[in-house]
Design a protein around this motif. Structure first.
Motif, PDB file in Angstrom:
ATOM      1  N   THR A  71      -1.389  11.412   2.805  1.00  5.80           N
ATOM      2  CA  THR A  71      -0.680  12.678   2.630  1.00  5.80           C
ATOM      3  C   THR A  71       0.727  12.627   3.227  1.00  5.80           C
ATOM      4  N   PRO A 110      -4.059  -2.306   7.694  1.00  2.00           N
ATOM      5  CA  PRO A 110      -5.045  -2.881   8.612  1.00  2.00           C
ATOM      6  C   PRO A 110      -4.718  -4.339   8.986  1.00  2.00           C
ATOM      7  N   LYS A 141      -1.438   8.783   7.322  1.00  4.66           N
ATOM      8  CA  LYS A 141      -2.392   8.948   6.228  1.00  4.66           C
ATOM      9  C   LYS A 141      -1.626   9.081   4.918  1.00  4.66           C
ATOM     10  N   LEU A 192      -9.925  -7.757   3.091  1.00  7.59           N
ATOM     11  CA  LEU A 192      -9.361  -7.090   1.912  1.00  7.59           C
ATOM     12  C   LEU A 192     -10.438  -6.425   1.055  1.00  7.59           C
ATOM     13  N   THR A 241     -17.513  10.572   4.222  1.00  2.00           N
ATOM     14  CA  THR A 241     -17.371   9.170   4.420  1.00  2.00           C
ATOM     15  C   THR A 241     -17.920   8.823   5.786  1.00  2.00           C
ATOM     16  N   GLY A 274       0.861  -1.188   0.000  1.00  2.00           N
ATOM     17  CA  GLY A 274       0.000   0.000   0.000  1.00  2.00           C
ATOM     18  C   GLY A 274       0.890   1.228   0.000  1.00  2.00           C
ATOM     19  N   GLY A 291     -14.705   3.154   6.312  1.00  2.00           N
ATOM     20  CA  GLY A 291     -15.242   4.394   5.745  1.00  2.00           C
ATOM     21  C   GLY A 291     -15.795   4.097   4.365  1.00  2.00           C
ATOM     22  N   VAL A 330       6.990  -7.103  -0.936  1.00  2.00           N
ATOM     23  CA  VAL A 330       6.019  -8.129  -1.351  1.00  2.00           C
ATOM     24  C   VAL A 330       4.615  -7.685  -0.967  1.00  2.00           C
ATOM     25  N   HIS A 375      -4.117  16.560   2.203  1.00  2.00           N
ATOM     26  CA  HIS A 375      -4.620  17.626   3.069  1.00  2.00           C
ATOM     27  C   HIS A 375      -3.867  17.720   4.385  1.00  2.00           C
ATOM     28  N   ARG A 410      -8.712   3.276  -1.607  1.00  2.00           N
ATOM     29  CA  ARG A 410     -10.102   3.533  -1.189  1.00  2.00           C
ATOM     30  C   ARG A 410     -10.222   4.806  -0.370  1.00  2.00           C
ATOM     31  N   SER A 411      -9.240   5.698  -0.496  1.00  2.00           N
ATOM     32  CA  SER A 411      -9.250   6.924   0.301  1.00  2.00           C
ATOM     33  C   SER A 411     -10.214   7.947  -0.319  1.00  2.00           C
ATOM     34  N   THR A 412     -10.367   9.083   0.376  1.00  2.00           N
ATOM     35  CA  THR A 412     -11.194  10.176  -0.153  1.00  2.00           C
ATOM     36  C   THR A 412     -10.423  10.944  -1.234  1.00  2.00           C
ATOM     37  N   LYS A 413      -9.170  10.621  -1.393  1.00  2.00           N
ATOM     38  CA  LYS A 413      -8.307  11.172  -2.438  1.00  2.00           C
ATOM     39  C   LYS A 413      -7.966  12.640  -2.206  1.00  2.00           C
ATOM     40  N   ALA A 470       4.521  -3.316   6.856  1.00  2.00           N
ATOM     41  CA  ALA A 470       3.684  -2.193   6.402  1.00  2.00           C
ATOM     42  C   ALA A 470       2.338  -2.769   5.962  1.00  2.00           C
ATOM     43  N   HIS A 500     -17.702   5.432   0.715  1.00  2.00           N
ATOM     44  CA  HIS A 500     -17.988   6.534  -0.211  1.00  2.00           C
ATOM     45  C   HIS A 500     -19.013   6.046  -1.224  1.00  2.00           C
ATOM     46  N   THR A 524       2.676 -13.474  -0.918  1.00  2.00           N
ATOM     47  CA  THR A 524       2.307 -13.306   0.492  1.00  2.00           C
ATOM     48  C   THR A 524       3.479 -13.670   1.395  1.00  2.00           C
TER      49      THR A 524
HETATM   50  C1  LIG Z   1     -12.236   5.809   4.095  1.00  2.00           C
HETATM   51  C2  LIG Z   1     -10.848   6.364   4.162  1.00  2.00           C
HETATM   52  C3  LIG Z   1     -10.559   7.582   3.574  1.00  2.00           C
HETATM   53  C4  LIG Z   1      -9.262   8.111   3.640  1.00  2.00           C
HETATM   54  N1  LIG Z   1      -9.002   9.279   3.002  1.00  2.00           N
HETATM   55  C5  LIG Z   1      -7.765   9.810   3.050  1.00  2.00           C
HETATM   56  C6  LIG Z   1      -7.483  11.016   2.361  1.00  2.00           C
HETATM   57  O1  LIG Z   1      -8.331  11.591   1.673  1.00  2.00           O
HETATM   58  N2  LIG Z   1      -6.225  11.507   2.455  1.00  2.00           N
HETATM   59  C7  LIG Z   1      -5.254  10.892   3.189  1.00  2.00           C
HETATM   60  O2  LIG Z   1      -4.158  11.442   3.275  1.00  2.00           O
HETATM   61  N3  LIG Z   1      -5.480   9.712   3.810  1.00  2.00           N
HETATM   62  C8  LIG Z   1      -6.709   9.155   3.748  1.00  2.00           C
HETATM   63  N4  LIG Z   1      -6.966   7.967   4.360  1.00  2.00           N
HETATM   64  C9  LIG Z   1      -5.866   7.248   4.999  1.00  2.00           C
HETATM   65  C10 LIG Z   1      -5.026   6.467   3.987  1.00  2.00           C
HETATM   66  O3  LIG Z   1      -5.821   5.946   2.960  1.00  2.00           O
HETATM   67  C11 LIG Z   1      -4.299   5.345   4.712  1.00  2.00           C
HETATM   68  O4  LIG Z   1      -3.578   5.889   5.787  1.00  2.00           O
HETATM   69  C12 LIG Z   1      -3.306   4.618   3.813  1.00  2.00           C
HETATM   70  O5  LIG Z   1      -3.902   4.245   2.593  1.00  2.00           O
HETATM   71  C13 LIG Z   1      -2.811   3.370   4.529  1.00  2.00           C
HETATM   72  O6  LIG Z   1      -1.884   2.737   3.690  1.00  2.00           O
HETATM   73  P1  LIG Z   1      -1.142   1.420   4.148  1.00  2.00           P
HETATM   74  O7  LIG Z   1      -0.116   1.109   3.140  1.00  2.00           O
HETATM   75  O8  LIG Z   1      -0.694   1.570   5.555  1.00  2.00           O
HETATM   76  O9  LIG Z   1      -2.289   0.305   4.179  1.00  2.00           O
HETATM   77  P2  LIG Z   1      -2.887  -0.518   2.951  1.00  2.00           P
HETATM   78  O10 LIG Z   1      -3.119   0.323   1.782  1.00  2.00           O
HETATM   79  O11 LIG Z   1      -4.070  -1.283   3.445  1.00  2.00           O
HETATM   80  O12 LIG Z   1      -1.728  -1.507   2.552  1.00  2.00           O
HETATM   81  C14 LIG Z   1      -1.361  -2.614   3.333  1.00  2.00           C
HETATM   82  C15 LIG Z   1      -1.050  -3.741   2.386  1.00  2.00           C
HETATM   83  O13 LIG Z   1      -0.398  -4.794   3.065  1.00  2.00           O
HETATM   84  C16 LIG Z   1      -0.714  -5.983   2.391  1.00  2.00           C
HETATM   85  N5  LIG Z   1      -0.396  -7.130   3.249  1.00  2.00           N
HETATM   86  C17 LIG Z   1      -0.925  -7.398   4.464  1.00  2.00           C
HETATM   87  N6  LIG Z   1      -0.415  -8.554   4.938  1.00  2.00           N
HETATM   88  C18 LIG Z   1       0.475  -9.022   4.013  1.00  2.00           C
HETATM   89  C19 LIG Z   1       1.307 -10.189   3.931  1.00  2.00           C
HETATM   90  N7  LIG Z   1       1.332 -11.118   4.901  1.00  2.00           N
HETATM   91  N8  LIG Z   1       2.085 -10.335   2.836  1.00  2.00           N
HETATM   92  C20 LIG Z   1       2.067  -9.412   1.841  1.00  2.00           C
HETATM   93  N9  LIG Z   1       1.272  -8.306   1.870  1.00  2.00           N
HETATM   94  C21 LIG Z   1       0.487  -8.112   2.940  1.00  2.00           C
HETATM   95  C22 LIG Z   1      -2.204  -5.818   2.120  1.00  2.00           C
HETATM   96  O14 LIG Z   1      -2.655  -6.685   1.106  1.00  2.00           O
HETATM   97  C23 LIG Z   1      -2.311  -4.347   1.769  1.00  2.00           C
HETATM   98  O15 LIG Z   1      -2.294  -4.115   0.369  1.00  2.00           O
HETATM   99  C24 LIG Z   1      -8.248   7.406   4.307  1.00  2.00           C
HETATM  100  C25 LIG Z   1      -8.529   6.168   4.891  1.00  2.00           C
HETATM  101  C26 LIG Z   1      -9.811   5.643   4.820  1.00  2.00           C
HETATM  102  C27 LIG Z   1     -10.108   4.320   5.417  1.00  2.00           C
END
Ligand SMILES: Cc1cc2nc3c(=O)[nH]c(=O)nc-3n(C[C@H](O)[C@H](O)[C@H](O)COP(=O)(O)OP(=O)(O)OC[C@H]3O[C@@H](n4cnc5c(N)ncnc54)[C@H](O)[C@@H]3O)c2cc1C
Length: 529
Positions: free
Chosen positions: A372, A227, A370, A299, A289, A25, A249, A45, A63, A57-60, A224, A251, A188
């Protein structure tokens, strides 16, 4: 960004990686980019596709977090605003200025928000984003013709950034790859290997395409998993306490006719005390949202009926034409990884927005934050990893690393404009146009979705590691998020093009269409009434 080459690199490698990042992510990809640009050997990976989790799936919005101002958290807002400015500078074609209108009930409220937003401007410094100003009721109607005049007596306009989360993610991934990072999707992390002292020195992987099990050696592992980071922590310590509380959240997406204009609406406190956004996105409006606690992250989360009802009912209060569920063209749901209080003595809270911890076995876990602020999160995380694993590396360089093929070198041309401007509005437009010029058949519209073309499938397969119909329709283009029914209609043709690019047979195509149709049910309006 070629999957086979990445797998070959993994299997042929004779010595340990410096860092293995688990999770593709925003957080993981930003971390891989930071590490690679410091000269570290990094493998990332992702168990599904890049961005399959929350990051698509963020609000895009890019900010500073206007609502943190009310809480008096000025440092957090200032830091996020700094990142907002930087992201726009590093990826000007993928991040743009968007004005927001806050409707106010009276002059006192207008003054209150005006003061707060002047402080926001002040904290932003010379950011290049527009400055806030107060707006009369008639100005507001000019900006948002379908905003019900009964809902405001003027208000305040301020500016933040808007971006396409997944397109930015892919460009960050390509930039990381161009600096030597090895990134692979559908891989994975299934286990961690430790030496006799209990220190992590390897990661067990499963290739979800071939089913093959692989093991890689590494000096450091970064979790990383967003969730899913609690589950990754349990690979290290089966009895690890959960650190995340999941909340989802939702949309909804409507045709732009419900909310024309180029100004977004933010309602800081709806009738039941929540925040609501209405944001123009391509030829649609995104409304969100909700914030609904859920038991555990999945997922592909599903919106709940009461979340849809809240969004439709509140929209109806503010719009001259009340939308109904039949008007909704897509529904998308993301899981927030909210960090619970972290009491571990080895945990450093490097910012109040994200937290980084290092386990006794050396697993570095980054949580929260987040979109940003991912660049800063990654900087903090790689600094911490270098210190804890004793890696040799330079200091962070991402403040000056432009994200792959930025505007200026590649202006949008035929490809971007004829391919439904904005949906596949790629900084690679010139190269894409050249490919189409050499093979005019790639200009053919996709059956069932004429605004998309064959090249919109071919390009992401060849250069962005798209592997499935869903990768193309959900994350390389954004059709599933804009119009789920149209995306389903396109699935057969997209599968056929993918099959010819990836050398797959007809049964693979049928399986792909069935799998995509099943996922797309989460985005359709038909299950809500
Ligand atoms: C509804 C909503 C709206 C938001 N809007 C905004 C916004 O407008 N602006 C902003 O700045 N932030 C926003 N955010 C926050 C932002 O989207 C998140 O903070 C950010 O996307 C989190 O990214 P991440 O990489 O930590 O998590 P994720 O994107 O969930 O990535 C984690 C990845 O880890 C992978 N993974 C897990 N376990 C394993 C494993 N064992 N092996 C390999 N891969 C694995 C998963 O498949 C997943 O793809 C929003 C969040 C939400 C929920």
């Amino acid at each position: 960004m070629k999957r086979k080459e990445a797998i070959d690199r993994i299997t042929n490698r004779q010595h340990p990686w410096d860092i293995v990042v688990i999770g593709g992510g925003a957080t993981g990809v930003a971390t891989a980019l930071d590490a690679a640009t410091r000269g570290l050997d990094v493998l990332l990976v992702e168990q599904s596709d890049f961005g399959k989790g929350t990051s698509s799936r963020s609000t895009k919005l890019v900010h500073g977090g206007v609502r943190y101002l009310e809480q008096g958290n000025l440092t957090l807002v200032r830091d996020a605003l700094r990142e907002r400015t930087m992201l726009r500078r590093l990826a000007p074609m993928l991040v743009h200025d968007l004005p927001f209108f806050i409707p106010c009930k009276n002059a006192w409220q207008r003054f209150y928000f005006w003061i707060g937003l002047k402080l926001y401007d002040l904290l932003a410094g010379s950011s290049g984003f527009g400055k806030s100003h107060s707006a009369t009721a008639s100005m507001a109607t000019g900006l948002m013709p379908t905003l019900r005049p009964q809902m405001h007596r003027g208000g305040v306009v301020y500016h933040d950034g808007q971006f396409d989360d997944c397109r930015l993610l892919i460009h960050m991934a390509r930039t990381a790859a161009s600096h030597g990072a090895c990134l692979v999707n559908y891989m994975t992390a299934t286990g961690l290997q430790k030496d006799s002292r209990g220190v992590i020195q390897g990661v067990e992987l499963q290739d979800r395409e071939s089913g093959a099990n692989l093991t890689v050696q590494t000096r450091c592992v970064i979790n990383a998993g967003g969730p899913f980071s609690d589950a990754v922590m349990r690979l290290d310590d089966a009895s690890a306490e959960p650190r995340l509380a999941a909340s989802q959240g939702v949309h909804i997406v409507l045709p732009r006719s419900f909310f024309p204009g180029e100004t977004a609406l933010i309602v800081p406190r709806t009738s039941d005390g929540r925040v609501l956004f209405m944001i123009p996105w391509h030829d649609r409006v995104v409304i969100g949202t909700t914030d609904t606690p859920i038991g555990h992250a999945v997922l592909e989360p599903t919106a709940q009926q009461q979340e849809i009802d809240f969004l439709l009912n509140t929209s109806a209060e503010y719009l001259t034409r009340a939308p109904s569920i039949q008007d909704v063209t897509s529904i998308f749901t993301g899981v927030r990884p909210l960090v619970k209080n972290d009491r571990s003595s080895r945990t450093a809270s490097l910012s109040r927005d994200h937290s980084i911890s290092v386990s006794d076995s050396g697993l570095v876990t980054i949580r929260g934050g987040k979109w940003t602020t991912v660049r800063k999160m990654a900087e903090d995380c790689v600094d911490r990893s270098i210190a804890s694993a004793g890696l040799q590396a330079g200091s962070c360089r991402t403040q000056s690393i432009s994200l792959h093929a930025i505007a200026g070198t590649h202006q949008p041309s035929v490809a971007a404009s004829s391919s439904k401007a904005g949906v596949f509005n790629s900084p690679d437009a010139v190269e894409i146009a050249n490919m189409v010029a050499q093979n005019p058949l790639w200009n053919r519209p996709i059956t069932g979705l004429p605004a998309m073309r064959v090249i919109d499938v071919v390009w992401p397969v060849r250069y962005e590691m798209a592997r499935t119909v869903e990768d193309v329709l959900a994350r390389r283009t954004r059709w599933l998020f804009l119009d789920a029914a149209a995306a389903i209609r396109a699935a057969g043709d997209v599968a056929a093009i993918l099959a010819s690019e990836l050398d797959r047979d007809e049964s693979w195509q049928r399986q792909q269409v069935a799998a995509f149709t099943s996922v797309a049910q989460h985005y359709l309006n038909t299950q809500y009434n």
